[in-house]
Design a protein around this motif. Structure first.
Motif, PDB file in Angstrom:
ATOM      1  N   LEU A   1      -3.078  -6.027  -4.594  1.00  0.00           N
ATOM      2  CA  LEU A   1      -2.165  -4.874  -4.547  1.00  0.00           C
ATOM      3  C   LEU A   1      -0.998  -5.059  -5.521  1.00  0.00           C
ATOM      4  O   LEU A   1      -0.568  -4.099  -6.170  1.00  0.00           O
ATOM      5  CB  LEU A   1      -1.659  -4.653  -3.115  1.00  0.00           C
TER       6      LEU A   1
ATOM      7  N   TRP B   1       0.846  -1.199   0.000  1.00  0.00           N
ATOM      8  CA  TRP B   1       0.000   0.000   0.000  1.00  0.00           C
ATOM      9  C   TRP B   1       0.885   1.255   0.000  1.00  0.00           C
ATOM     10  O   TRP B   1       0.644   2.200  -0.747  1.00  0.00           O
ATOM     11  CB  TRP B   1      -0.936  -0.001   1.193  1.00  0.00           C
TER      12      TRP B   1
ATOM     13  N   TRP C   1     -10.237   0.869   1.569  1.00  0.00           N
ATOM     14  CA  TRP C   1     -10.022  -0.099   0.493  1.00  0.00           C
ATOM     15  C   TRP C   1     -10.339  -1.520   0.984  1.00  0.00           C
ATOM     16  O   TRP C   1     -11.035  -2.277   0.312  1.00  0.00           O
ATOM     17  CB  TRP C   1      -8.575   0.004   0.004  1.00  0.00           C
TER      18      TRP C   1
ATOM     19  N   LEU D   1      -6.311   2.987   3.293  1.00  0.00           N
ATOM     20  CA  LEU D   1      -6.143   1.530   3.282  1.00  0.00           C
ATOM     21  C   LEU D   1      -7.337   0.861   3.953  1.00  0.00           C
ATOM     22  O   LEU D   1      -7.869  -0.131   3.455  1.00  0.00           O
ATOM     23  CB  LEU D   1      -4.844   1.127   3.969  1.00  0.00           C
TER      24      LEU D   1
END
Length: 127
Positions: free
Chosen positions: A115, A74, A90, A87
């Protein structure tokens, strides 16, 4: 489970007689080592009824390598300081949990793969 039973006994300050009486009353055994899994569950349920509250397991994110990988990926995707709130959003959208720390191992592996794919798309926009 035996460890939890012994922790609960200590937290509730049960003396030897009270503890052995509880084991006999709930599970019909004199010693915790004689408990089956279902009997141990029943003993734990009784200890909770008597007021024992198990403490939540608190493991720092750094203790889970897979979770560290999620944070690292991230961070690599978003130059600058790590935006933990982004984050969390997400993770919430994709896995229906409120934070990466609550991902199950399979979900964490899936998050890592997503990711990595995101990173790959950014490096090769023609794909």
């Amino acid at each position: 489970m035996l460890a939890k039973i012994h922790i609960a006994r200590k937290d509730l300050s049960l003396d030897e007689d009270a503890y052995r009486g509880l084991l006999r009353r709930v599970a019909g055994v004199a010693s915790s080592r004689d408990l089956s899994d279902s009997q141990a569950d029943a003993v734990l349920a009784e200890l909770k009824r008597l007021g024992w509250k198990p403490k939540a397991a608190t493991r720092a994110p750094a203790e889970r390598a897979d979770l560290r990988m999620v944070y690292a990926l991230w961070g690599a995707l978003h130059a600058g300081p790590l935006d933990r709130e982004a984050l969390r959003k997400w993770v919430q959208q994709r896995f229906s949990v409120s934070a990466p720390e609550f991902l199950k191992p399979a979900q964490t592996r899936e998050a890592i793969e997503q990711l990595k794919a995101w990173q790959k798309r950014l490096k090769d926009p023609a794909r």
